[in-house]
Scaffold this motif. Sequence first.
Motif, PDB file in Angstrom:
ATOM      1  N   UNK A  96      16.883  13.328  13.640  1.00 26.57           N
ATOM      2  CA  UNK A  96      16.411  12.368  12.644  1.00 26.57           C
ATOM      3  C   UNK A  96      14.897  12.282  12.719  1.00 26.57           C
ATOM      4  N   UNK A  97      14.393  12.222  13.943  1.00 28.70           N
ATOM      5  CA  UNK A  97      12.946  12.140  14.139  1.00 28.70           C
ATOM      6  C   UNK A  97      12.270  13.378  13.559  1.00 28.70           C
ATOM      7  N   UNK A  99      13.361  15.405  11.264  1.00 34.21           N
ATOM      8  CA  UNK A  99      13.440  15.408   9.805  1.00 34.21           C
ATOM      9  C   UNK A  99      12.465  14.394   9.221  1.00 34.21           C
ATOM     10  N   UNK A 100      12.334  13.246   9.894  1.00 36.19           N
ATOM     11  CA  UNK A 100      11.368  12.242   9.446  1.00 36.19           C
ATOM     12  C   UNK A 100       9.958  12.803   9.467  1.00 36.19           C
ATOM     13  N   UNK A 101       9.642  13.544  10.537  1.00 35.34           N
ATOM     14  CA  UNK A 101       8.310  14.139  10.643  1.00 35.34           C
ATOM     15  C   UNK A 101       8.106  15.179   9.544  1.00 35.34           C
ATOM     16  N   UNK A 103       9.415  15.117   6.516  1.00 36.82           N
ATOM     17  CA  UNK A 103       9.096  14.365   5.294  1.00 36.82           C
ATOM     18  C   UNK A 103       7.666  13.846   5.349  1.00 36.82           C
ATOM     19  N   UNK A 104       7.293  13.335   6.524  1.00 35.99           N
ATOM     20  CA  UNK A 104       5.975  12.734   6.690  1.00 35.99           C
ATOM     21  C   UNK A 104       4.883  13.774   6.449  1.00 35.99           C
TER      22      UNK A 104
ATOM     23  N   UNK B 269      20.764  17.430   4.613  1.00 40.30           N
ATOM     24  CA  UNK B 269      19.993  16.802   5.690  1.00 40.30           C
ATOM     25  C   UNK B 269      20.043  15.290   5.534  1.00 40.30           C
ATOM     26  N   UNK B 272      23.120  13.628   6.875  1.00 39.18           N
ATOM     27  CA  UNK B 272      23.051  13.523   8.326  1.00 39.18           C
ATOM     28  C   UNK B 272      22.149  12.351   8.730  1.00 39.18           C
ATOM     29  N   UNK B 273      21.031  12.208   8.021  1.00 39.38           N
ATOM     30  CA  UNK B 273      20.098  11.130   8.346  1.00 39.38           C
ATOM     31  C   UNK B 273      20.725   9.759   8.138  1.00 39.38           C
ATOM     32  N   UNK B 276      22.696   8.995  11.169  1.00 40.05           N
ATOM     33  CA  UNK B 276      21.839   8.698  12.310  1.00 40.05           C
ATOM     34  C   UNK B 276      21.259   7.299  12.199  1.00 40.05           C
ATOM     35  N   UNK B 308       6.594   8.732  -0.454  1.00 43.38           N
ATOM     36  CA  UNK B 308       7.158   9.549   0.622  1.00 43.38           C
ATOM     37  C   UNK B 308       6.515   9.200   1.963  1.00 43.38           C
ATOM     38  N   UNK B 309       5.221   8.880   1.911  1.00 42.47           N
ATOM     39  CA  UNK B 309       4.504   8.555   3.144  1.00 42.47           C
ATOM     40  C   UNK B 309       5.080   7.300   3.790  1.00 42.47           C
ATOM     41  N   UNK B 312       8.875   7.955   4.935  1.00 43.30           N
ATOM     42  CA  UNK B 312       9.051   8.712   6.168  1.00 43.30           C
ATOM     43  C   UNK B 312       8.428   7.984   7.346  1.00 43.30           C
ATOM     44  N   UNK B 315      10.852   5.531   8.478  1.00 44.67           N
ATOM     45  CA  UNK B 315      11.967   6.201   9.152  1.00 44.67           C
ATOM     46  C   UNK B 315      11.601   6.537  10.594  1.00 44.67           C
ATOM     47  N   UNK B 316      10.391   7.069  10.787  1.00 45.39           N
ATOM     48  CA  UNK B 316       9.952   7.413  12.138  1.00 45.39           C
ATOM     49  C   UNK B 316       9.839   6.150  12.986  1.00 45.39           C
ATOM     50  N   UNK B 319      13.137   4.896  14.065  1.00 42.45           N
ATOM     51  CA  UNK B 319      13.674   5.761  15.116  1.00 42.45           C
ATOM     52  C   UNK B 319      13.070   5.403  16.469  1.00 42.45           C
TER      53      UNK B 319
END
Lengths: 289, 337
Positions: A96-97, A99-101, A103-104, B269, B272-273, B276, B308-309, B312, B315-316, B319
């Motif tokens: 997940x991390x 994939x997040x990166x 996107x980032x 993807x 899956x996210x 998670x 998007x910035x 994401x 999201x990070x 996490x």
Amino acid sequence: MEQILANGLYLGAQYALIALGLTLIFSLMNVLNFAHGQMYVFGGFVTYTVVAQLGLPFIVGLLASAVVLAVMGALIEKFLFRPVIRRSKRDESTMLLAAGIAFFLDAVILLLFGEKQRGVPKIVNGVFNWDMRLIMPYDRILIAMAAVALIVGFILFMQYSRTGRAMRALAQDRVAAQLMGVDVDRYSMIGFAMGAMLAGLVGGLLVTITGINLGMGGPTSVKAFLMIMIGGAGVISGAIAGGFILGMMESVGLTVLAAYGDITYLVIFVTLMIFLAIRPQGLMGKPWG
Amino acid sequence: MTDHTHSSDPTQRPGLPARLLGIAAFLLLVFVLVPLFIRITGRWDFYYTLTSVALLSVAAAGVWLTFYIGRINIGQGAYALTGGYVSAILIMKYGVSFWLTLPLAGLFCAVVSVGIGLPILRLRGVYFAMVTLVLTEVARLTALALPITNGAKGITSIPLPGELSIFGLTIIPDFATLQNPKLAFYLMAALLMVLTYLVLWRIVNSRLGHLCRSLQQNEELSASIGVNTAMLRVLAYAISSFFGGLAGAIFVAISQSIYPSSFVVNDSVNFMLYCFLGGLGYVFGPMLGTLLLYFGWDLLSVAKEYQLLIYSGTMIALMLVLPNGVLSLLDRKGGRK
């Protein structure tokens, strides 16, 4: 025929370099780096900025890509992957991390460099022509040779330097390496930085030939996954073999299967799935990664 | 590993009355309060978003089930695409009623997944993850290459779902005659979501669920005490793909069209996210994850180029704060760890 083989080798050299970075990160940290394609694109854009916009020589652009991506990789490992790996219950959380990166980085690339296709002027002009049997522009030959040189350099580094030895120990057995006094955190960071740097270097090399755009990140990651599956995840020789095999398959497939429409990749994928059903760990991988 | 299995253990849950109350509140929210809210605020566009959330969470439920047997599934997009095409082709070429194509699409995907699953489910860890990722690409390229799927042009102008009647009694009216097909689609998707999670919850809290957990923890050990692991993982994968095909078929009915790029690697993807983010140890994790990520993405469209910035970045950050999913907050509150 010579032409197909030459194209295959040229593609393979680049692919192998991309796969090396991915497999290095995987072997050290058990992280499947989804952001690898984005790192490659980022590297390409850094070279583009330095060469086309600041007007500096190509080699400076390449170095800038390597440095920027290495720093980025080191920071990502230290501040993102390390805490998450330490605290999560399942290893897969790093996906997940990652994939997040991915996107980032896509977002950052969009904001910094825009969505247009970018390229830099050819670094050498002229075309190598052997009796019309083998035609290849000189810049492609140069880039392929640079890629091969980088691969050889990487292998030598992993084989003979102290850092390389530490990283190989880490890949083999993390706990044992730690007990023998290897600074696990430090070498994980260096390994991640090196993996990212390789991705950036390929991006920098290819921006002269194919150019670069925002949408290339995802497909590049998928191709890199394919390569390390062919060769076996986490094995350096496997990544190189996988890269060259995929490059060759693509080159042969595009020529032979052209008559049947655009099915080269379909055939490659299906072949790969059959191959993996018979040999799950790839050519040289350890069983079950 | 043993920690999070507790949270899905029925004995650890609140008592029956509390649980029933929670389910009733949830149903009230989904079927009454949300339509009411939309009617009052006039944000009709939310229907489309929420319908998508419901359908995506059905597909994500399937992905979650494969996580439950210890496999990382990044191939759900392939089955959603397959299901969509099966439904579209049956409706357009053979004139089958949409309602009949729904279970057929799911079943077709389940059968296909048995064939594909038998060899690839022997793989584990990242190998399985990568193969399933490739599977999504295979599905897209197959759809491009086959004549029956009409290549890149796709299948378009598929009629809305028709009337469903049993013995002359109309159960579901023809969607084309409805004043507000958006609401109808929303209710259908929400109903399907509720049913899916009911099935999922039932699976997890049954003998099958226990066996799946044993697979997740140690496949060799469970095989050695007589669990038919090969059959079990194919079964779980087939159920998972069934959900994927179902969701894909309804998506096609809503958009009335399907193209090879309707479900791509990114969608796989994302499924899956969702799992998670919600939390892999919780049955309702994928539902919450889908809601947060998809609805959040939709709401963030006001941020334009920074969408998007921010998305994401959040999201990070999530996490980093909650590496075991949003629902792991519940664990802490209950004092269990």
